[in-house]
Write a protein that holds these residues in place. Structure first.
Motif: not given
Length: 469
Positions: A445-467
């Motif tokens: 689960r963690l691997q998939v969540l992190r991969a989705i985050k990197r793919a959909m938010d490549p600049h890391g701007i959406f709600n940083p520091g959460k989830l």
């Protein structure tokens, strides 16, 4: 980031009310509902259209500015509070509060629509929105979708995810995802809607939703039931589910939680003449031609009492009486907060495991941490327990964030994980449980969540520091 250049980039696309820089106007939105987290935001952005959100996302990516989406600021896990270092700004969706269309089977609403407003508008259209919770007067539908909120009607209708028929959302690059058309079948790969529901604003900004409405209730009634053990409540739930499909809510409440409500909430009174260790609040509904819900409850509870499951019961025979019973349930969070410090846990367990957790495991926690008091209440029908461990009498206000408070939460989460449960049932992860998710989350689960985050938010701007990072 350079705030001046970021704001300069926004000005051509945003009207003046959309940009708030006065510190006094921003301050009320920097602290979470529980008062546990406080952040810093040099500006509060208040867009009123999807186009304005698109402009904000584009400028944020260009200038490296984080965006913290916020609705009613009712997060229980610090999910809508900005970071303390000022590296992100608040993006309030409260001005996007239009109901674009409503019909007996659906509503298209903007993210800032308050849940109570949707309830009223749906009722006026001869329908209802089948999700309710204590924060209905301030929680917004965008926040409910972002956290996949639950509430008291999950037993019959499911969580917020089950109510979302489509959405409009701004993604990385200023792209707008629009599925408001409401296709019942769309097999073009993974559902973007389902990725965004429950993502806590970390993958994009939800701006509008197409939501399911169901036929309005003709009649409703509730009953407050006294029991001697939560195992009896589980037996009663199974009995009612076998007898009828008209039960919409089944809430388990210990005597300790009711006592706190009676102490701290004005104009409340105990529904039963003599207190019992455990209580259940159950609601039934009726459509035209069906047995009235109060009569249905009276008949089914009489049978349950004869079987030894029910010790006492009070049945509401009017909508006002039903609302009075629900006020007791919805006031528990407020009363718990007034009572003093506690480590609070929103957990999910296999339904059959709930009675054991609320008795044997609660006692184990109190033995492990002398002076604490452990108890839980919540939605027995779906296994969601709000499990609170009260601090020892000598503890300070910040006990939950102290070494002992964190040790208590870690122990609770270990017990939940060992029981094949989840450390977050309906409130989300936010910043409160981020480290615990990293510690206890299944590796896949963690691997998939992190991969989705990197793919959909490549600049890391959406709600940083959460989830997840």
């Amino acid at each position: 980031m350079t705030l001046a250049s970021f704001l300069h980039a926004l000005q051509p696309g945003l009207a003046p009310p959309s940009i708030v820089t006065d510190a006094a106007d921003i301050a009320p939105w920097l602290t979470d509902w529980r008062g546990r987290w406080a952040g810093v935001s040099p500006v509060l952005l208040q867009p009123s259209t999807c186009d304005e959100v698109t402009a904000i996302v584009a400028a944020a990516e260009a200038h490296g500015v984080g965006l913290v989406p916020q609705g009613g600021n009712t997060s229980m896990v610090g999910g809508a509070t900005p970071p303390a270092d000022g590296s992100a700004v608040l993006l309030s969706l409260r001005r996007m509060n239009r109901i674009r269309a409503i019909a007996p089977d659906k509503a298209i609403v903007e993210a800032g629509v308050i849940l109570d407003t949707l309830h009223r508008e749906a009722e006026a259209a001869g329908a209802r929105f089948p999700l309710d919770l204590g924060a209905r007067g301030s929680a917004t539908v965008g926040g409910l979708a972002a956290t996949n909120a639950g509430g008291v009607q999950v037993l019959r209708f499911g969580t917020m995810r089950a109510q979302v028929l489509g959405m409009e959302a701004v993604l990385s690059g200023g792209l707008v995802h629009d599925s408001l058309g409401g296709l019942k079948k769309d097999n073009r790969g993974v559902s973007i809607d389902h990725l965004l529901v429950g993502a806590e604003g970390t993958l994009g900004v939800i701006t509008a939703l197409r939501l399911r409405l169901v036929p309005g209730r003709v009649e409703r009634a509730a009953a407050w039931i006294g029991l001697d053990h939560p195992a009896r409540a589980l037996d009663l739930l199974r009995r009612l589910e076998t007898a009828t499909d008209r039960i919409e809510a089944f809430e388990l409440i210990p005597a300790a939680s009711l006592d706190r409500v009676l102490r701290h909430i004005p104009m409340t009174r105990a529904p039963l003449g003599s207190p019992l260790p455990w209580n259940v609040l159950v609601e039934a509904v009726a459509s035209p031609g069906e047995e009235p819900p109060a009569a249905l409850l009276e008949r089914l509870l009489a049978d349950a009492a004869a079987a030894g499951l029910v010790a006492d019961a009070a049945i509401a025979h009017s909508n006002d009486q039903t609302e009075q019973l629900w006020r007791l349930r919805h006031s528990i969070s407020e009363a718990e907060r007034a009572e003093g410090p506690a480590a609070q846990h929103d957990i999910s367990l296999p339904i059959d495991a709930v009675p054991d957790f609320l008795t044997r495991q609660a006692a184990a926690i109190e033995r492990r941490f002398p002076g604490t008091q452990a108890s839980g209440y919540g939605h027995l029908g779906d296994g969601n327990v709000h499990f609170h461990v009260r601090a020892p009498a000598s503890a300070g206000r910040d006990w939950a964030d102290s070494g002992e408070g964190k040790a208590v939460s870690a122990f609770v989460h270990d017990l939940v994980t060992a029981a094949n449960g989840s450390i977050s049932a309906e409130h989300g992860i936010g910043q409160m449980k981020k480290d615990e998710l990293a510690r206890l989350g299944p590796p896949a689960r963690l691997q998939v969540l992190r991969a989705i985050k990197r793919a959909m938010d490549p600049h890391g701007i959406f709600n940083p520091g959460k989830l997840v990072d």
